[in-house]
Design a protein around this motif. Structure first.
Motif, PDB file in Angstrom:
ATOM      1  N   VAL A 186       0.860  -1.066  -0.016  1.00 11.75           N
ATOM      2  CA  VAL A 186       0.064   0.081   0.040  1.00 11.75           C
ATOM      3  C   VAL A 186       0.966   1.188  -0.002  1.00 11.75           C
ATOM      4  CG1 VAL A 186      -1.835   1.121   1.277  1.00 11.75           C
ATOM      5  CG2 VAL A 186      -1.837  -1.199   1.328  1.00 11.75           C
ATOM      6  N   LYS A 187       0.541   2.253  -0.798  1.00 14.08           N
ATOM      7  CA  LYS A 187       1.564   3.450  -1.046  1.00 14.08           C
ATOM      8  C   LYS A 187       1.379   4.390   0.122  1.00 14.08           C
ATOM      9  CE  LYS A 187       1.103   5.249  -5.338  1.00 14.08           C
ATOM     10  NZ  LYS A 187       0.506   6.001  -6.214  1.00 14.08           N
ATOM     11  N   THR A 188       2.228   4.003   1.235  1.00  9.21           N
ATOM     12  CA  THR A 188       2.006   4.868   2.360  1.00  9.21           C
ATOM     13  C   THR A 188       3.668   5.208   2.702  1.00  9.21           C
ATOM     14  OG1 THR A 188       2.386   3.143   3.926  1.00  9.21           O
ATOM     15  CG2 THR A 188       0.321   3.712   3.396  1.00  9.21           C
ATOM     16  N   ASN A 189       3.869   5.767   3.835  1.00  8.48           N
ATOM     17  CA  ASN A 189       5.319   5.981   4.423  1.00  8.48           C
ATOM     18  C   ASN A 189       5.885   4.787   4.922  1.00  8.48           C
ATOM     19  OD1 ASN A 189       5.278   8.555   3.311  1.00  8.48           O
ATOM     20  ND2 ASN A 189       4.585   9.816   4.988  1.00  8.48           N
ATOM     21  N   VAL A 190       5.390   3.553   5.190  1.00 11.24           N
ATOM     22  CA  VAL A 190       5.943   2.651   5.896  1.00 11.24           C
ATOM     23  C   VAL A 190       7.117   2.262   5.588  1.00 11.24           C
ATOM     24  CG1 VAL A 190       4.706   0.893   4.257  1.00 11.24           C
ATOM     25  CG2 VAL A 190       5.061   0.354   6.647  1.00 11.24           C
ATOM     26  N   SER A 191       7.563   2.241   4.332  1.00  8.28           N
ATOM     27  CA  SER A 191       8.960   1.960   3.978  1.00  8.28           C
ATOM     28  C   SER A 191       9.909   3.078   4.213  1.00  8.28           C
ATOM     29  CB  SER A 191       9.169   1.281   2.536  1.00  8.28           C
ATOM     30  OG  SER A 191       8.885   2.621   1.652  1.00  8.28           O
ATOM     31  N   LEU A 192       9.612   4.152   4.337  1.00 10.24           N
ATOM     32  CA  LEU A 192      10.143   5.347   4.715  1.00 10.24           C
ATOM     33  C   LEU A 192      10.817   5.320   6.241  1.00 10.24           C
ATOM     34  CD1 LEU A 192       8.636   8.162   2.827  1.00 10.24           C
ATOM     35  CD2 LEU A 192      10.808   7.370   2.370  1.00 10.24           C
ATOM     36  N   ASN A 193       9.652   4.857   7.047  1.00 11.15           N
ATOM     37  CA  ASN A 193       9.985   4.930   8.323  1.00 11.15           C
ATOM     38  C   ASN A 193      10.408   3.622   9.020  1.00 11.15           C
ATOM     39  OD1 ASN A 193       8.719   7.507   8.413  1.00 11.15           O
ATOM     40  ND2 ASN A 193       6.749   6.780   8.768  1.00 11.15           N
ATOM     41  N   ALA A 194      10.396   2.671   7.949  1.00  7.56           N
ATOM     42  CA  ALA A 194      10.813   1.211   8.256  1.00  7.56           C
ATOM     43  C   ALA A 194      12.333   1.281   9.175  1.00  7.56           C
ATOM     44  CB  ALA A 194      11.029   0.312   7.280  1.00  7.56           C
ATOM     45  N   LEU A 195      12.569   0.384  10.169  1.00  6.04           N
ATOM     46  CA  LEU A 195      13.766   0.352  10.769  1.00  6.04           C
ATOM     47  C   LEU A 195      14.736  -0.412  10.077  1.00  6.04           C
ATOM     48  CD1 LEU A 195      12.643  -0.041  14.560  1.00  6.04           C
ATOM     49  CD2 LEU A 195      12.984   2.266  13.253  1.00  6.04           C
ATOM     50  N   THR A 196      15.963   0.024  10.151  1.00 11.82           N
ATOM     51  CA  THR A 196      17.049  -0.873   9.406  1.00 11.82           C
ATOM     52  C   THR A 196      18.033  -1.679  10.723  1.00 11.82           C
ATOM     53  OG1 THR A 196      18.594   1.205   9.909  1.00 11.82           O
ATOM     54  CG2 THR A 196      17.495   0.858   7.723  1.00 11.82           C
ATOM     55  N   GLY A 197      18.831  -2.195  10.342  1.00 12.34           N
ATOM     56  CA  GLY A 197      19.312  -3.419  11.410  1.00 12.34           C
ATOM     57  C   GLY A 197      19.969  -2.330  12.609  1.00 12.34           C
ATOM     58  N   ASP A 198      20.237  -1.315  12.645  1.00  9.32           N
ATOM     59  CA  ASP A 198      20.735  -0.482  13.822  1.00  9.32           C
ATOM     60  C   ASP A 198      19.746   0.374  14.343  1.00  9.32           C
ATOM     61  OD1 ASP A 198      20.572   1.641  12.074  1.00  9.32           O
ATOM     62  OD2 ASP A 198      22.616   2.219  12.223  1.00  9.32           O
ATOM     63  N   GLY A 199      18.251   0.255  13.974  1.00 12.21           N
ATOM     64  CA  GLY A 199      17.200   0.892  14.441  1.00 12.21           C
ATOM     65  C   GLY A 199      16.900   2.233  13.878  1.00 12.21           C
TER      66      GLY A 199
END
Length: 264
Positions: A186-199
């Motif tokens: 779904v086209k939202t900011n979910v991937s922009l805000n997703a955490l990477t390995g270090d948080g």
């Protein structure tokens, strides 16, 4: 189900799916309680609703799950009750399991799982006493299948399915409904805000997310499923939905397909 005159509480309401849900329900003569961490953004969403006088904002942090019993007491006082809770708040992840700090695993579980069930448990006695209520939970297609770069996120969503499937069986006699909504992309900011390995946040839009369903389209399909009191619904593109059924009937084939997905 008719949403007219219902009191609806939405978490994660400051953007994306939660915001689209608030705007759509505000057209249906619903009293809304909007929650997220960001009071400023919640106020913007409230003012965009069709009738802002029927909208209350209640900032909360799902990660601080021990505070949610108090927040639920506050929420119940805003309109003197609640009919429906949309458990929509959460956070995603984009990192290999081997590169993901255990602190990130814990944070994702605290927000997506413990925060969601703490809020649910806080509201549950009210629903039982009223002998009516509806929990809608935004999980994910990866709550049914695991994919690369989302091990912690997928685990938190799988956990929600286990909890709410059990809860549904327990509260059926109390006329309490549970709907598990599983979005694909779904086209939202979910991937922009997703955490990477270090948080730290990824701060980049995935191509699949960019090309996903609009929040507005997703919401129309979700509300249709809720009206029909569906127990579980998959909403996304053809490939995402197909993967659920391939997993069910041809699990080894899906494993082969999943291994071929890009992991960088």
């Amino acid at each position: 189900m008719n949403f007219t005159n219902k009191i609806v509480w939405i978490t994660g309401a400051s953007s994306g799916i939660g915001k689209a849900l608030a705007l759509e329900l505000s057209k249906q003569n619903v009293k809304l309680i909007l929650s997220s961490r960001n009071k400023t953004k919640l106020t913007i969403v409230k003012n965009e609703c069709k009738n802002p006088l029927n909208v209350k904002i209640l900032p909360l942090d799902l990660e601080n799950y021990t505070s949610l019993f108090t927040k639920t007491t506050e929420a119940l006082k805003l309109f003197n009750g609640i009919d429906i809770l949309f458990n929509n708040g959460g956070i995603s992840q984009r990192s290999l399991a081997k590169d993901t700090s255990i602190d990130v695993d814990k944070r994702i579980m605290d927000i997506n799982y413990l925060g969601t069930i703490a809020l649910t448990k806080a509201l549950l006695p009210y629903f039982i006493e009223k002998n009516q209520g509806h929990f809608i939970v935004t999980t994910s297609i990866v709550g049914k299948i695991g994919t690369p770069l989302r091990s912690s996120y997928s685990a938190s969503k799988h956990a929600l399915h286990g909890f709410f499937d059990s809860l549904r069986a327990e509260v059926h006699k109390n006329n309490i409904k549970v709907t598990l909504a599983c979005p694909g992309f779904v086209k939202t900011n979910v991937s922009l805000n997703a955490l990477t390995g270090d948080g730290t946040p990824q701060e980049k839009m995935d191509d699949a997310t960019k090309n996903g369903l609009t929040s507005e389209h997703f919401i129309k399909l979700l509300l249709k499923a809720v009206k029909h009191e569906k127990e579980e619904v998959y909403i996304g593109g053809f490939k995402e939905k197909l993967a659920v059924y391939v997993k069910r009937f041809f699990p080894k084939l899906l494993s082969t397909m999943i291994r071929k997905l890009a992991v960088t």
